[in-house]
Design a protein around this motif. Sequence first.
Motif, PDB file in Angstrom:
ATOM      1  N   CYS A  20       1.047  -1.001   0.156  1.00 39.47           N
ATOM      2  CA  CYS A  20       0.048  -0.045  -0.068  1.00 39.47           C
ATOM      3  C   CYS A  20       0.989   1.308   0.142  1.00 39.47           C
ATOM      4  O   CYS A  20       1.663   1.501   0.772  1.00 39.47           O
ATOM      5  CB  CYS A  20      -0.844  -0.129   1.295  1.00 39.47           C
ATOM      6  SG  CYS A  20      -2.028   1.288   1.181  1.00 39.47           S
ATOM      7  N   LEU A  21       0.735   2.086  -1.022  1.00 37.91           N
ATOM      8  CA  LEU A  21       1.706   3.325  -1.083  1.00 37.91           C
ATOM      9  C   LEU A  21       0.452   4.406  -0.502  1.00 37.91           C
ATOM     10  O   LEU A  21      -0.544   4.505  -0.926  1.00 37.91           O
ATOM     11  CB  LEU A  21       1.882   3.623  -2.517  1.00 37.91           C
ATOM     12  CG  LEU A  21       2.519   4.660  -2.885  1.00 37.91           C
ATOM     13  CD1 LEU A  21       3.135   4.626  -4.333  1.00 37.91           C
ATOM     14  CD2 LEU A  21       1.700   6.111  -3.058  1.00 37.91           C
ATOM     15  N   THR A  22       1.160   5.099   0.313  1.00 32.95           N
ATOM     16  CA  THR A  22       0.463   6.300   1.010  1.00 32.95           C
ATOM     17  C   THR A  22       1.278   7.574   0.646  1.00 32.95           C
ATOM     18  O   THR A  22       2.350   7.614   0.625  1.00 32.95           O
ATOM     19  CB  THR A  22       0.262   5.961   2.543  1.00 32.95           C
ATOM     20  OG1 THR A  22       1.607   6.213   3.160  1.00 32.95           O
ATOM     21  CG2 THR A  22      -0.270   4.787   2.641  1.00 32.95           C
ATOM     22  N   SER A  23       0.534   8.572   0.717  1.00 33.43           N
ATOM     23  CA  SER A  23       1.175   9.937   0.715  1.00 33.43           C
ATOM     24  C   SER A  23       0.122  11.040   1.080  1.00 33.43           C
ATOM     25  O   SER A  23      -1.070  10.696   1.289  1.00 33.43           O
ATOM     26  CB  SER A  23       1.531  10.334  -0.922  1.00 33.43           C
ATOM     27  OG  SER A  23       0.122  10.337  -1.763  1.00 33.43           O
ATOM     28  N   ARG A  24       0.749  12.185   1.325  1.00 35.62           N
ATOM     29  CA  ARG A  24      -0.216  13.220   1.565  1.00 35.62           C
ATOM     30  C   ARG A  24      -1.050  13.696   0.739  1.00 35.62           C
ATOM     31  O   ARG A  24      -2.267  14.041   0.785  1.00 35.62           O
ATOM     32  CB  ARG A  24       0.594  14.434   2.231  1.00 35.62           C
ATOM     33  CG  ARG A  24      -0.424  15.620   2.729  1.00 35.62           C
ATOM     34  CD  ARG A  24       0.861  16.747   3.398  1.00 35.62           C
ATOM     35  NE  ARG A  24       1.580  16.949   2.177  1.00 35.62           N
ATOM     36  CZ  ARG A  24       2.646  17.999   2.575  1.00 35.62           C
ATOM     37  NH1 ARG A  24       2.665  18.711   3.828  1.00 35.62           N
ATOM     38  NH2 ARG A  24       3.631  18.286   1.700  1.00 35.62           N
ATOM     39  N   ASP A  25      -0.477  13.910  -0.434  1.00 37.83           N
ATOM     40  CA  ASP A  25      -1.326  14.332  -1.895  1.00 37.83           C
ATOM     41  C   ASP A  25      -1.754  13.290  -2.474  1.00 37.83           C
ATOM     42  O   ASP A  25      -1.273  12.414  -3.265  1.00 37.83           O
ATOM     43  CB  ASP A  25      -0.263  15.162  -2.614  1.00 37.83           C
ATOM     44  CG  ASP A  25      -1.061  15.929  -3.848  1.00 37.83           C
ATOM     45  OD1 ASP A  25      -1.373  15.293  -4.816  1.00 37.83           O
ATOM     46  OD2 ASP A  25      -0.962  17.179  -3.936  1.00 37.83           O
TER      47      ASP A  25
END
Length: 288
Positions: A33-38
């Motif tokens: 799972c890739l997570t990011s703010r944007d």
Amino acid sequence: MAGKRIAVVTGANKGIGFGIMKELCAKFNGLVCLTSRDESRGFAAIKNLSELGLQAQYHQLDIDNIGSIKKFADYMKTKYGGFDVLVNNAGILYKRDATEPFGEQAENTIRVNFTGTLNVCQGLFPLLRPGARVVNVSSASGHLLNINGSEPAASALREKFASPILTEDEIVSLVNQFVKDAEAGDWNAKGWPSSAYAVSKVAVSALTRVQQRAFDADPRKDIVVNSCHPGYVDTDMTAHKGPLTIEQGAVSPSYLALLPPDTDLRGVYIWHDKQVVDWVNGPTPSLY
């Protein structure tokens, strides 16, 4: 999907985080799972992975937002029931030519790099399954010897960070004191370095040791947390001055994320070449 193996990487839409995603997508036996703010940048990164023949899932996660952390934790609990790998990669760095007052740099850097990471851990650790692996991406700046302000105050600070009975609350107290000293303008006399990034990463490295002590007493067996210096990498954060590629920067965090059962690496600090480094006494190896 309860029981399916899941890995999570924070701040993973670019730079070292994206390099870690490529490594885990290729080598982890499960869903990454890739997570990011944007969100838009996160979905663009998912598309880039797909074009490389790598499949991943996306979910928004801003480590500087408690509500975002809770929403992500609720999602992981509901959809998967738990997960198996957490790579705490997200962070910020002020450039050398930054014009913001040092007190402001200190507050923002500690809030994101340390407090944000701590909040993610507190929110997600209850969901870790037995045998889980946690990686706190630190830095060469995260070595204890970087607490190098005026003596003997710096020595006293290093002793506190290195204490074998240090607690999370005590680390929080230390970094909060750093922010106050930075705002007051006497941080160096109090033993602190003139790098908010270094303090934040020393705190993350120290936190790793504290977390492993807690996991050693956890009824969920074989949960391991380690920290690493990924190397001086060619990223936006280094103004593209680093000589290493993001693939090289992903080597040590990915190695720790994929450690086998019953590993001896527990609560340690490793270099970009996977060498275990004496975090308390040093000396540190070559930066590259």
